[in-house]
Design a protein around this motif. Sequence first.
Motif, PDB file in Angstrom:
ATOM      1  N   ARG A 232      66.127  62.928  32.601  1.00  0.00           N
ATOM      2  CA  ARG A 232      67.456  62.537  33.102  1.00  0.00           C
ATOM      3  C   ARG A 232      67.363  61.197  33.835  1.00  0.00           C
ATOM      4  NH1 ARG A 232      71.032  66.714  36.480  1.00  0.00           N
ATOM      5  NH2 ARG A 232      69.188  66.776  37.795  1.00  0.00           N
TER       6      ARG A 232
ATOM      7  N   ASP B  57      73.707  63.649  31.049  1.00  0.00           N
ATOM      8  CA  ASP B  57      73.727  65.060  31.419  1.00  0.00           C
ATOM      9  C   ASP B  57      73.648  65.977  30.200  1.00  0.00           C
ATOM     10  OD1 ASP B  57      73.668  66.458  33.898  1.00  0.00           O
ATOM     11  OD2 ASP B  57      75.436  67.527  33.107  1.00  0.00           O
TER      12      ASP B  57
ATOM     13  N   LYS C 109      66.507  70.869  29.249  1.00  0.00           N
ATOM     14  CA  LYS C 109      66.245  71.937  30.217  1.00  0.00           C
ATOM     15  C   LYS C 109      66.172  73.278  29.472  1.00  0.00           C
ATOM     16  CE  LYS C 109      67.874  73.606  34.581  1.00  0.00           C
ATOM     17  NZ  LYS C 109      69.027  73.740  35.420  1.00  0.00           N
ATOM     18  N   LYS C 110      67.085  73.445  28.529  1.00  0.00           N
ATOM     19  CA  LYS C 110      67.115  74.693  27.757  1.00  0.00           C
ATOM     20  C   LYS C 110      65.822  74.843  26.936  1.00  0.00           C
ATOM     21  CE  LYS C 110      70.246  77.059  24.701  1.00  0.00           C
ATOM     22  NZ  LYS C 110      71.239  76.815  23.688  1.00  0.00           N
TER      23      LYS C 110
ATOM     24  N   TYR D 242      70.104  66.101  29.304  1.00  0.00           N
ATOM     25  CA  TYR D 242      69.400  66.863  30.352  1.00  0.00           C
ATOM     26  C   TYR D 242      69.537  68.375  30.106  1.00  0.00           C
ATOM     27  CZ  TYR D 242      68.793  69.211  34.824  1.00  0.00           C
ATOM     28  OH  TYR D 242      68.408  70.088  35.806  1.00  0.00           O
ATOM     29  N   GLN D 243      70.773  68.809  29.809  1.00  0.00           N
ATOM     30  CA  GLN D 243      70.996  70.253  29.602  1.00  0.00           C
ATOM     31  C   GLN D 243      70.201  70.754  28.392  1.00  0.00           C
ATOM     32  OE1 GLN D 243      72.363  72.048  31.727  1.00  0.00           O
ATOM     33  NE2 GLN D 243      73.558  70.599  32.943  1.00  0.00           N
ATOM     34  N   ARG D 244      70.186  69.944  27.319  1.00  0.00           N
ATOM     35  CA  ARG D 244      69.463  70.361  26.105  1.00  0.00           C
ATOM     36  C   ARG D 244      67.951  70.463  26.375  1.00  0.00           C
ATOM     37  NH1 ARG D 244      71.139  69.463  20.770  1.00  0.00           N
ATOM     38  NH2 ARG D 244      69.271  68.240  20.396  1.00  0.00           N
TER      39      ARG D 244
END
Length: 384
Positions: free
Chosen positions: A377, A352, A359-360, A355-357
């Motif tokens: 992911r 996760d 996505k950003k 994934y967040q990095r």
Amino acid sequence: MENFTFENPTKLIFGKGTISRLATEIAPEKRIMVCYGGGSAKRNGVYQQVKDALKDHFSIEFWGIEPNPDYDTVMKAVALARQNDIDYLVAVGGGSVIDATKFIAHAIPYDGEDPWQLAIHNELITRSTPLAVVLTLPATGSEMNHRGVLSRRRTKEKVSFITPFSFPRFSILDPEVTYTLPRKQLSNGIVDSFMHIMEQYMTTTGNSVLMDRWAEGALLSLIEIGPKVLEHPTDYDTMANFMLCTTMALNGFVGMGVPQDWATHRIGYELTILYGLDHAETLAVVFPALLTILKEQKKEKLAQYAERVWHIQDGNTDQKADKAIEKTVTFFRQMGLRTRMSEYGIPAEAVDIIYQRLKKSGAVYGEKKNVDAEMARAIFAQSL
Ligand code: NZQ
Ligand code: ZN
């Protein structure tokens, strides 16, 4: 076949005793800075050979370029070069020293306020200090390509920069200097170069008869040579073949007119910057998972790879694709690399976090540009 333009201006000087050629390949009036890593060159005699070759030139030294070179380190080198009016650079090392020296070469003449922008916006690189290479670690192909990879630990970034100004003027490849490589670096070099071919091959079928055969030839060579490299790391012919394979894997020759993937490389950077894995270790973890997740998309090429590289003739396309993935994992493991994140102690939460990095950043990778944060992911979850 896709349209393409091919150019590779780097002169290769290959063989025993060739480091002495530095003396004649660089004009006598040049003011040289030689860039090194952490000290292996001093311990294995490469440093003395370089020093002897450059005895009639003006030269200074910059030491301490770390694996996965850091922006702060390279900027120290840029300051030293500017203080000494350096107009020629020599990188002595593996991919990290070479890539760092490429960036130093671009940053020296750059008069903008923030040189990091050169790594992000490669079009800002419009001139560069000439550079040459003495290769000590066969792996990345950086000695004969226009790529570089730079990390910035302070901001947790690892980026790749591509510009024609990064081609070395010449590169010296003496296989004898590889004899002192630790086993881990040999494993890394085999898997990294195998993956460089794969990134230019494992896409779709029918793009280029010649490039497919060329890539398959290089993969077969690495499969043949890999175990010998690990067993006989001081055998000249074995290491010479290995060195040539790694250079040919990423100097543009296998990529003419074919689609390319590179998602494994790009999302793999996350595992280096966040968890400290070596570059090749990230590839061995990500690639089998990527193939599993993207099996439908790559099925035909996986089956071709199974037949021509692993000699798997039985079964349907689907079964051949599965066997090809299995064979690839087995090869990476035989070469001494682990293939799962958990084997490196990376926790499940990593999926996760990455994934967040991603996505950003909004970046998308792969030959179909469909490896976005969501797909990544799924790949990382598969590789746990
Ligand atoms: O620093 P020293 O003391 O010299 O030791 C190095 C280093 O610790 C050691 N070493 C090198 N030659 C040696 C030796 N030890 C004993 N005997 C020798 N002859 O090996 C260690 C690793 O060196 P490094 O340069 O970090 O390894 P590698 O060549 O695998 O480079 C990795 C870097 O290249 C980037 C990676 O992301 C990573 O930053 N890549 C660059 C590419 C390019 N420019 O085209 C493509 C690749 O895909 C890759 O991303
Ligand atoms: Zn690589």
